[in-house]
Design a protein around this motif. Structure first.
Motif, PDB file in Angstrom:
ATOM      1  N   TYR A   1      15.080  13.553  -3.682  1.00 46.52           N
ATOM      2  CA  TYR A   1      14.338  12.643  -4.553  1.00 46.52           C
ATOM      3  C   TYR A   1      13.023  13.279  -4.982  1.00 46.52           C
ATOM      4  CZ  TYR A   1      11.567   8.589  -5.965  1.00 46.52           C
ATOM      5  OH  TYR A   1      10.766   7.725  -6.654  1.00 46.52           O
TER       6      TYR A   1
ATOM      7  N   ARG B   1       6.188   4.410  10.678  1.00 42.55           N
ATOM      8  CA  ARG B   1       7.572   4.850  10.656  1.00 42.55           C
ATOM      9  C   ARG B   1       7.646   6.310  11.051  1.00 42.55           C
ATOM     10  NH1 ARG B   1       8.514   4.918   5.921  1.00 42.55           N
ATOM     11  NH2 ARG B   1       7.595   2.949   5.247  1.00 42.55           N
TER      12      ARG B   1
ATOM     13  N   TYR C   1       9.960   8.273   9.840  1.00 40.56           N
ATOM     14  CA  TYR C   1      10.629   8.987   8.747  1.00 40.56           C
ATOM     15  C   TYR C   1      10.068   8.506   7.419  1.00 40.56           C
ATOM     16  CZ  TYR C   1      13.360   4.673   8.974  1.00 40.56           C
ATOM     17  OH  TYR C   1      13.745   3.376   9.045  1.00 40.56           O
ATOM     18  N   VAL C   2      10.239   9.359   6.409  1.00 39.99           N
ATOM     19  CA  VAL C   2       9.690   9.059   5.093  1.00 39.99           C
ATOM     20  C   VAL C   2      10.764   8.369   4.265  1.00 39.99           C
ATOM     21  CG1 VAL C   2       8.502  10.032   3.108  1.00 39.99           C
ATOM     22  CG2 VAL C   2       8.401  11.197   5.299  1.00 39.99           C
ATOM     23  N   ILE C   3      10.395   7.343   3.553  1.00 37.49           N
ATOM     24  CA  ILE C   3      11.330   6.707   2.630  1.00 37.49           C
ATOM     25  C   ILE C   3      10.760   6.829   1.210  1.00 37.49           C
ATOM     26  CG2 ILE C   3      12.237   5.105   4.363  1.00 37.49           C
ATOM     27  CD1 ILE C   3      10.524   2.927   3.053  1.00 37.49           C
ATOM     28  N   PRO C   4      11.591   6.633   0.212  1.00 40.46           N
ATOM     29  CA  PRO C   4      11.110   6.826  -1.170  1.00 40.46           C
ATOM     30  C   PRO C   4       9.866   6.010  -1.487  1.00 40.46           C
ATOM     31  CG  PRO C   4      13.479   6.566  -1.169  1.00 40.46           C
ATOM     32  CD  PRO C   4      13.042   6.352   0.242  1.00 40.46           C
ATOM     33  N   GLU C   5       9.754   4.855  -0.885  1.00 37.70           N
ATOM     34  CA  GLU C   5       8.582   4.022  -1.170  1.00 37.70           C
ATOM     35  C   GLU C   5       7.293   4.706  -0.739  1.00 37.70           C
ATOM     36  OE1 GLU C   5      11.431   2.812  -0.335  1.00 37.70           O
ATOM     37  OE2 GLU C   5      11.819   1.019  -1.514  1.00 37.70           O
TER      38      GLU C   5
ATOM     39  N   GLN D   1       6.452   6.974  -3.441  1.00 39.32           N
ATOM     40  CA  GLN D   1       5.982   6.229  -4.605  1.00 39.32           C
ATOM     41  C   GLN D   1       4.577   5.683  -4.386  1.00 39.32           C
ATOM     42  OE1 GLN D   1       8.995   3.302  -5.247  1.00 39.32           O
ATOM     43  NE2 GLN D   1      10.422   4.775  -6.166  1.00 39.32           N
TER      44      GLN D   1
ATOM     45  N   ILE E   1       7.790   7.476 -11.997  1.00 40.94           N
ATOM     46  CA  ILE E   1       8.444   6.800 -10.880  1.00 40.94           C
ATOM     47  C   ILE E   1       9.514   5.844 -11.374  1.00 40.94           C
ATOM     48  CG2 ILE E   1       8.003   5.053  -9.109  1.00 40.94           C
ATOM     49  CD1 ILE E   1       5.421   6.591  -8.533  1.00 40.94           C
ATOM     50  N   ASN E   2       9.249   5.208 -12.491  1.00 38.99           N
ATOM     51  CA  ASN E   2      10.242   4.276 -13.010  1.00 38.99           C
ATOM     52  C   ASN E   2      11.469   4.988 -13.569  1.00 38.99           C
ATOM     53  OD1 ASN E   2       8.874   1.988 -12.350  1.00 38.99           O
ATOM     54  ND2 ASN E   2       7.737   1.906 -14.279  1.00 38.99           N
TER      55      ASN E   2
ATOM     56  N   VAL F   1      12.669   8.150 -12.731  1.00 43.62           N
ATOM     57  CA  VAL F   1      13.469   9.009 -11.856  1.00 43.62           C
ATOM     58  C   VAL F   1      14.238   8.137 -10.880  1.00 43.62           C
ATOM     59  CG1 VAL F   1      13.389  10.829 -10.152  1.00 43.62           C
ATOM     60  CG2 VAL F   1      11.901  10.918 -12.124  1.00 43.62           C
ATOM     61  N   ASP F   2      15.544   8.367 -10.894  1.00 40.43           N
ATOM     62  CA  ASP F   2      16.427   7.564 -10.064  1.00 40.43           C
ATOM     63  C   ASP F   2      16.226   7.910  -8.589  1.00 40.43           C
ATOM     64  OD1 ASP F   2      18.480   6.095  -9.013  1.00 40.43           O
ATOM     65  OD2 ASP F   2      19.828   6.549 -10.685  1.00 40.43           O
ATOM     66  N   VAL F   3      16.013   6.905  -7.796  1.00 37.67           N
ATOM     67  CA  VAL F   3      15.820   7.135  -6.364  1.00 37.67           C
ATOM     68  C   VAL F   3      17.091   7.700  -5.741  1.00 37.67           C
ATOM     69  CG1 VAL F   3      15.359   5.993  -4.177  1.00 37.67           C
ATOM     70  CG2 VAL F   3      14.117   5.319  -6.206  1.00 37.67           C
ATOM     71  N   MET F   4      18.217   7.225  -6.266  1.00 40.70           N
ATOM     72  CA  MET F   4      19.498   7.619  -5.681  1.00 40.70           C
ATOM     73  C   MET F   4      19.949   9.000  -6.132  1.00 40.70           C
ATOM     74  SD  MET F   4      20.902   5.131  -4.002  1.00 40.70           S
ATOM     75  CE  MET F   4      22.589   5.646  -4.182  1.00 40.70           C
TER      76      MET F   4
END
Lengths: 670, 307
Positions: free
Chosen positions: B221, B260, B262-266, B269, B299-300, B302-305
């Protein structure tokens, strides 16, 4: 000052390269001063490009054009004809270099180049030529590309590679069009090239002609037999019959090559004189692909007949073509190897012609002939007597000594060294002197078998001269005095009949023929021969008839609708193949199973009326669901938690849980 | 950890009302060993934030007010001849501290700016041929006025790049404003803030940032984001490798603050506007490199998936 368009460097480089490639094969046909003009225009153009020289002024251009036109006129003496026209085209192609100011002008020069490339086919249609033209077309395409590329493209090879890719991509379509497009006749008659040296056996024979000819490794013709190939002693390819002798040179009989009464064309009724031929047994049928000779006569085994419309039959039992053979010519022949020609009697005029000897030449031979004939008693015995004399102390050699006025006398009684034409000529003179009708026959003897495709290749080196004698009750018989001197020549070709030192003279370091002893090179040579042969069979020979045959077998019937459909479909197939290639090359790595599940989850959300945004992470999504669709919140937050842990977190093995959670979607209607 | 981070944020929140997001970003920046640039109008609480951060982390704190007539020696220090010892004595400048608040950095001349920026990059000061290391840790919290205001020397891109993050504070919402108006001046309460962590604890926290997991999926991502900045037409230039490293490091620190492992996409962002905003520029905008809106579009889009 009008801003001047600067040709991109890449484009100019490739234009000059393409021009060089285009002009090179035409050079032998062009006047020498073209080289000079070429040099000047190229230098001038490069200097213009470098900004050092100005464009030529109008009056200078007019002068140059006038000079070139005058030069062309003085070279060719006329304007209508293929060579002067091609010369004019190439001159225009050269001079246009000096005129390129706009992008449009570059395009014109490039398109002119494509046209020049096409003219190359007027002169040669071999596989090699085609590949070469493909190369030049690629270079031209590169120049075209270069015009449209921005300043940053400075690597000529990159553009060339791109153009090569383009050309390669267009090849399948080209092939489909070649196979399917209807072959329309030419809209106008394409004039044939004229000023071309005749190749191969010529229509007269003098001492020394053949020893020059046999040094040529070029192919004369190729033969495919429908059945077995006869053994070498039968492979006498008759080309011309020479009956007139002036003491030194043999020529065709005076009654003319094409007087109406001497040629019986295949579309005409059979002439009376053709009944003088008696044949027994089954004919041998074969196809001959003759390389251009610029002559009318065709080569065939005696006794030949052909059902081809373009072929005629002459009084001396040879095949001739209606038009001179100036491009590869294929014809079908049936030959009866067992035959009797004019067995009954010769007419008075025939006898007079075949017995004629010029007065005052070769007195010793004439005298000796009469003496031997008297001793021998019968014509057969006399022939054997003469042949026996040849076998005694004559040498078969490529380099015979020069002969004087009485060439036969000198050869027979003094030098005793000669090539096939010496033997044939001397033998016929000896026969005629003894009152036996005889004549010289020239053509080819033998041929090399290509084992890969089972066809026979006859080369210029196989050129040969022999003789025919007429015996009462038996007709014309072939007698080859060379066979008496050098039997190896007939059985296994020229190389084996010559002394090793002389055979070396025949070796041309640039011909693969000279490297037969290397298995690898010989293999390559054979394969190239087959390629060229197939090229002719499948490409050059692909005419309307073959096309309709092929299309019939492919489509069932040749109707405009079906042909159009086939064109469309083949075009579509090519495009589909390109598309598939692109799709395959651009395919991403397969999706992770977790991502797949998450996708399914998103689809389910969508079907429940909730659309996610592409840039939305799972957690953000869950938050939005919580506020917008609280009834889905429990399910979504579970899935998102599980997915987040699986995809980003450290705990593995959550996939099953995720799958179960995704499946447990709440029903759509709540 | 969450506990600790929450407490820090809560502590600072007592003096800087309603600015949780900005405070967390500032904390993430310090945890990632990066320098922080705060850009806003005067009087928005920039100085308060910087000082509160220093206090709560128990670090020594100096403040330099940049003016247009400042010289490098005013920051780095200088040597003075001492008659008694018959030699030069070095008087260290304000830069020799753990947290340096460079107030209104764009009001001074480029010469002085670069003197500070050099110290930021090398974490040492070379004066009169002698190299003096700066204390550990060394943070610069710089504030600047919007470049549209008069009397500013805008920092060039190459120097903006030295700051890990650039954040804006913005006006407080009405509730925070009311609380502010009703209470006593926050400045006076700054001294009440007690250090919540010791220096050693802070170093441990910093080390922890590196252990936060960034999965392949997340790196994919991240790379998609970076590639977008490099290929899309609207970006006049793409993100540098230094920028992408900064983005990952900040996202890790953010995940740590969020408690956390681990890192998540949020996380990415959340930090992206602060980390990327000053490093990219809208291709259609020739003014201030303020790409926050641009980063939002990024950010809007680029697809997170991953497509």
């Amino acid at each position: 000052m009008i801003p001047v368009f600067q040709i991109p460097r890449n484009s100019l480089v490739w234009l000059l390269v393409a021009q060089t490639l285009l002009i090179l094969p035409h050079l032998p046909r062009l006047p020498v001063w073209i080289l000079f003009a070429w040099f000047i225009t190229v230098v001038w153009r490069v200097q213009i490009f470098r900004g050092l020289w100005p464009f030529p002024r109008p009056w200078v251009k007019v002068m140059i054009v006038l000079l070139c036109v005058m030069g062309l006129l003085s070279e060719y003496g006329r304007f209508f004809g293929i060579e002067p026209m091609v010369g004019l085209l190439i001159t225009a192609f050269l001079l246009k270099l000096l005129e390129m100011r706009q992008k449009r002008d570059v395009l014109i020069v490039a398109f002119l180049g494509f046209f020049v490339a096409a003219t190359q086919f007027l002169f040669s249609q071999t596989l090699l030529t085609t590949l070469y033209i493909l190369l030049t077309v690629t270079a031209l395409t590169t120049a075209l590309l270069g015009v449209h590329q921005s300043e940053g493209h400075r690597y000529p090879w990159r553009s060339f590679k791109l153009a090569g890719t383009l050309i390669a991509q267009s090849l399948p379509l080209m092939l489909a069009l070649f196979i399917i497009m209807p072959r329309l006749g030419s809209l106008w008659a394409v004039p044939q090239p004229e000023q071309r040296a005749a190749t191969g056996v010529s229509d007269s024979m003098a001492p020394g002609d053949f020893s020059r000819l046999v040094q040529d490794k070029a192919t004369a013709f190729r033969v495919t037999f429908d059945g077995d190939i006869p053994p070498p002693p039968f492979l006498y390819w008759r080309g011309l019959v020479l009956s007139d002798f002036d003491g030194r040179r043999w020529q065709q009989a005076r009654f003319g090559r094409f007087r109406g009464d001497s040629v019986n064309w295949n579309n005409e009724p059979l002439e009376q004189w053709r009944s003088t031929v008696e044949t027994t047994g089954e004919p041998l049928s074969y196809q001959v692909i003759l390389e251009p000779t610029q002559q009318h006569w065709l080569y065939a085994l005696p006794l030949a007949s052909s059902s081809d419309e373009r072929v005629g039959f002459t009084r001396d039992y040879r095949l001739v073509s209606r038009l001179p053979v100036n491009s590869r010519y294929q014809y079908q022949v049936d030959s009866h190897l067992n035959y009797r020609l004019q067995a009954q009697a010769l007419s008075g005029s025939d006898l007079g012609r075949e017995l004629y000897l010029p007065d005052g030449f070769n007195p010793r031979s004439v005298q000796q002939a009469r003496q031997w004939f008297a001793q021998a008693g019968s014509p057969r015995a006399y022939i054997d007597r003469v042949l026996a004399y040849f076998t005694r102390d004559f040498t078969y050699t490529l380099e015979p000594p020069l002969l004087g006025q009485h060439s036969v006398d000198d050869f027979l009684w003094q030098t005793k060294r000669g090539f096939c034409e010496h033997f044939a000529s001397a033998f016929v003179v000896m026969m005629r002197a003894a009152g036996i009708p005889a004549r010289v026959v020239v053509g080819y003897q033998g041929g090399a078998l290509n084992p890969l495709k089972n066809f026979l290749v006859v080369r210029q080196a196989d050129a040969h001269a022999w003789s025919e004698v007429w015996l009462e009750g038996e007709g014309w018989l072939r007698v080859d005095p060379t066979a008496a001197v050098a039997p190896g020549r007939i059985e296994s070709g020229l190389d084996s009949a010559l002394s090793p030192a002389e055979a070396e003279l025949l070796d041309d370091p640039f011909s693969l023929e000279s490297y037969r002893s290397f298995a690898l090179l010989d293999g390559i040579r054979l394969r190239l021969e087959v390629l060229e042969y197939d090229w002719h069979q499948w490409v050059m020979n692909y005419d309307q008839q073959k096309q309709s045959g092929l299309l019939n077998s492919l489509l069932g019937a040749v109707t405009p609708g079906r042909v159009a459909a086939a064109l469309l479909i083949s075009g579509f197939v090519v495009l589909a193949a390109v598309g598939a290639m692109l799709a395959l090359s651009g395919r991403r790595a397969p999706l992770d199973p977790g991502d797949k599940l998450y996708r399914r989850f998103l689809r389910r959300l969508k079907s429940r009326g909730f659309q996610h945004h592409p840039g939305e992470g799972p957690r953000t999504l869950a938050k939005r669901v919580k506020s917008e669709r609280p009834e889905l919140n429990a399910w979504v937050s579970q899935v998102v938690n599980s997915y987040e842990r699986y995809r980003y977190g450290e705990e593995g093995g959550q996939l099953e849980l995720l799958r179960r959670l995704v499946r447990e979607a709440p029903s759509r209607r709540i | 950890m969450q506990n600790l981070a929450d407490r820090i944020v809560g502590q600072i929140g007592t003096v800087l009302l309603g600015k949780e997001q900005a405070v967390k970003l500032a904390l993430a920046c310090l945890l990632s060993r990066g320098h922080l640039l705060i850009e806003d109008l005067p009087g928005m609480g920039k100085t308060t934030l910087a000082q509160a951060l220093a206090n709560v982390l128990g670090l020594s704190y100096r403040r330099v007010q940049f003016t247009s007539d400042m010289l490098p020696a005013d920051i780095l220090g200088f040597s003075v001849f001492d008659r008694e010892s018959n030699g030069f004595n070095f008087h260290p400048g304000p830069v020799f501290t753990q947290v340096l608040l460079a107030d209104e950095i764009n009001r001074t001349t480029p010469k002085t700016q670069s003197a500070l920026l050099e110290a930021m990059e090398e974490r040492q000061v070379t004066l009169e041929g002698e190299t003096r290391p700066l204390p550990e840790p060394f943070f610069v919290i710089a504030t600047q006025n919007p470049t549209t205001q008069s009397g500013t020397f805008p920092l060039p891109e190459s120097q903006l790049d030295r700051f890990l993050m650039r954040i804006e504070l913005g006006y407080p919402d009405s509730r925070a404003e009311r609380a502010l108006l009703m209470g006593i001046n926050p400045r006076e309460r700054l001294d009440d803030i007690q250090p919540l962590v010791s220096y050693d604890e802070f170093v441990v926290l910093q080390k922890q940032v590196d252990t936060i997991k960034a999965s392949d999926s997340l790196l994919d991502y991240l790379q998609r984001l970076i590639n977008y900045t490099r290929t899309a037409q609207e970006f006049s230039c793409g993100l540098s490798p230094r920028g992408s490293l900064a983005l990952l490091r900040s996202a890790r620190a953010w995940a740590l603050i969020e408690g956390r492992q681990y890192v998540i996409p949020e996380d990415v962002q959340a930090v992206a506007p602060a980390v990327i905003g000053h490093r990219v520029r809208d291709a259609g905008d020739f003014g201030d490199p303020g790409g926050v809106a641009l980063v939002e579009r990024l950010i809007n889009n680029v697809d997170v998936m991953g497509a």
